[in-house]
Design a protein around this motif. Sequence first.
Motif, short mmCIF file in Angstrom:
data_model
loop_
_atom_site.label_atom_id
_atom_site.label_comp_id
_atom_site.label_asym_id
_atom_site.label_seq_id
_atom_site.Cartn_x
_atom_site.Cartn_y
_atom_site.Cartn_z
N THR A 62 10.88 23.79 -5.54
CA THR A 62 9.57 24.44 -5.35
C THR A 62 8.44 23.43 -5.23
N ALA A 63 8.79 22.16 -5.06
CA ALA A 63 7.77 21.11 -5.00
C ALA A 63 6.93 21.25 -3.73
N GLY B 109 0.82 -1.21 0.00
CA GLY B 109 0.00 0.00 0.00
C GLY B 109 0.85 1.26 0.00
N ALA B 110 1.95 1.24 0.77
CA ALA B 110 2.84 2.39 0.79
C ALA B 110 3.44 2.64 -0.59
N LEU B 111 3.81 1.52 -1.30
CA LEU B 111 4.38 1.66 -2.65
C LEU B 111 3.35 2.24 -3.62
N LEU B 112 2.12 1.74 -3.57
CA LEU B 112 1.08 2.23 -4.47
C LEU B 112 0.75 3.70 -4.20
N LEU B 113 0.72 4.07 -2.91
CA LEU B 113 0.45 5.47 -2.59
C LEU B 113 1.57 6.36 -3.10
N GLY B 114 2.82 5.85 -3.01
CA GLY B 114 3.95 6.62 -3.54
C GLY B 114 3.85 6.79 -5.04
N VAL B 115 3.45 5.70 -5.75
CA VAL B 115 3.28 5.79 -7.20
C VAL B 115 2.21 6.83 -7.54
N PHE B 116 1.12 6.81 -6.77
CA PHE B 116 0.03 7.76 -7.03
C PHE B 116 0.49 9.21 -6.85
N ILE B 117 1.21 9.44 -5.75
CA ILE B 117 1.68 10.80 -5.47
C ILE B 117 2.67 11.24 -6.54
N THR B 118 3.59 10.37 -6.92
CA THR B 118 4.60 10.72 -7.92
C THR B 118 3.95 11.00 -9.27
N ASP B 119 3.03 10.11 -9.66
CA ASP B 119 2.40 10.25 -10.98
C ASP B 119 1.58 11.52 -11.09
N HIS B 120 1.04 12.02 -10.01
CA HIS B 120 0.20 13.22 -10.06
C HIS B 120 1.00 14.50 -9.78
N ASN B 121 2.31 14.38 -9.66
CA ASN B 121 3.13 15.57 -9.41
C ASN B 121 4.39 15.56 -10.28
N THR B 122 4.30 15.00 -11.54
CA THR B 122 5.48 14.91 -12.40
C THR B 122 6.05 16.27 -12.76
N GLU B 123 5.22 17.31 -12.77
CA GLU B 123 5.71 18.64 -13.15
C GLU B 123 6.72 19.19 -12.13
N HIS B 124 6.82 18.52 -10.94
CA HIS B 124 7.74 19.00 -9.91
C HIS B 124 9.03 18.18 -9.87
N PHE B 125 9.25 17.32 -10.90
CA PHE B 125 10.50 16.57 -11.00
C PHE B 125 11.35 17.19 -12.11
N VAL B 126 12.62 17.44 -11.86
CA VAL B 126 13.52 18.07 -12.82
C VAL B 126 14.75 17.18 -13.00
#
Length: 682
Positions: A648-649, A563-580
Amino acid sequence: MTAQVRADDITAWVERLTAAAERGEPLDLAEGLAADSAARNPADGDKWGPDRQIPAAALRTVLIDRNLAVDPHGVRINGARIIGPVDLENVKFEHPLHLTACRIEDHIDLTGSTLKELNLNSSHIKSLGLDQATITGGLFANDGFTATGEVRALGAKIGGQLSLNGATLTNSDGYALSLDGATITGSLFAADGFTATGQVRAIGANIGGQLSLRGAALTNPDGNALYLDQATITGGIFADDGFTAAGEVRAISATIGGQLSLNGATLTNPDGDALALDQATITSGLFADGFTATGQVRALSATIGNQLSLNGATLTNPDGNALTLDQATITGSLLAEDGFTATGEFSALGAKIGGQLSLNGATLTNPDGYALSLDGATITGSLFADDGFTATGQVRAPAATISVLSLNGATLTNPNGYALYLESSDITTLRLTPAHVDGTTDLTRATITDLRTSPKIPPLGRLIATGWQITDVHGLIRTDRLAATQWLKSTPPGHGFTAQPWHALAAVYDRNGQPADARRLRFTAANETTAHAPWSTKPLRWIYLAVAGHGYYPLWAAVWLAGALLLGVFITDHNTEHFVPTDRAAADKTAAAHAAETHTPAPQPITAADSCSRYPAYPCFNTFNYTLAGVLPAATGVTKADWAISSTAPAVLTLGLPALRTLAWIFTVVLLAGVTGLLRKG
């Protein structure tokens, strides 16, 4: 009405008094009258004729005459009506003065005077002032002496005794007798029918003998009936054999060299203190058997050198404390047996009792509060509340130190609260075999060397025992684990559940060679913990239950890890604009080259939200791989750190992903411990 006095009358009486004083003979104006004649009664003195009316001025003239050769018998007058104010202030008369069976209608002023002896037996007076007076012998006002105003002797010195046996003092609006600061070398007797209406006081007085009030009646219902604060009474106080007081009897900070006896006395002050002995020192014990008090009996911080006996006493103060002995020291025993009853709280907070406290057969009633309070008390001997002892209201002794506390055959009733409250107490032997308990027994943090219960039934009442320490047990719960379980499960709703009492009793079973009972008791405690946990601990227990089933389901940790892994995937996938890109120059270079080839603008800046086709030579952002490497500590195929979270994430990235990694570590440790058998069950 006061009779008129003529100068000739004064002169004639001076001559008669002088002659009698020189001869040493009494001037008896009732001579020849029958002993039972009404004419002898000073109450009818206003009817006596001129032949019995002595002007007060004549008496003064005789007493201040320095040329008078007075016989050692002094001036003795009997059966006279003395007319006018008796002004004898600062008179020095080194002989006895007797005014017996007289009627004195005005104030007698002996302020600062010096007499060898003063005798007012059977006289009726208005009032008497003896402030700072010195009487080298005794002061006698017995046998029906009556005063309708204050008898006052502030700071007086009486070399013998002060006797008021059978006297009647009446000053309902003030002080009947005032002896503040007085020194009485002998005893003060106010017994044998002595009555006082108004306050009797001797603040700071020093009485070298005893104070006897046997059979006396003091009445001052709106104030103090007897006021002895800071007095020193060397020979003890005897206020027994029918002594009654309406109003407060107080001797705060008094020193009583002998005993204080109140056997059979009746004190009544329903709106306050019936008896106040705060900080008093009583050398030889306080005895109040058969004593009756309406109002509080209190002896805060008092020192009682022998025993305190209240056998058969009745104390009534339903709206407060019936008996208060807080911080008192009793070197002997405290006995309240043989039908002793208290309506209102019996309080001895922090008291020290050198002997035993015996309440056998006593009845304590305070249904809306504490029936018996012994918080912090030290009882060197035993506390016996056996043989029909009854308490309605809480019996409490938190933080007390008691050798033996015995409740054999007792009845404790407090259905909506604690029937017995012994939190943090230290008890060598607790005999908990009452006939009836309606309420809760609280043994929180109590230390009990030997707990003795009924051999046939589980202990009665509900139990709270968090933090208790027990060395040994006897009775049914020693051999019957189910009986022990029944008692331990009886904790009332709202008090939660703790496993410690179970484990403490299990340790006793271990020491007694009952390992199977000990294991089952601990197993039952583990099953009860979650269901009965207090709300303050429920969140942690819920987490422990969800993650590992309280140690019985460790594979649940794998579910939480996923569950922790899936929640991390969800958070990452919905905030890709904050990865450089971590290598900004390389990413910009490939993006610029692609833009030149396609004649399109290059993205500025480049983020993981941009299509990988716009920077084909730089590694594309992979949501799952990034999360796997960043969250799951045991993940394989760790991806090179080509991307990073921008400065700025939002917090969901900067704090959320590290928090998930921390949780993942915890879940992994729990999983591994459970799989390897290291996680403790129960």
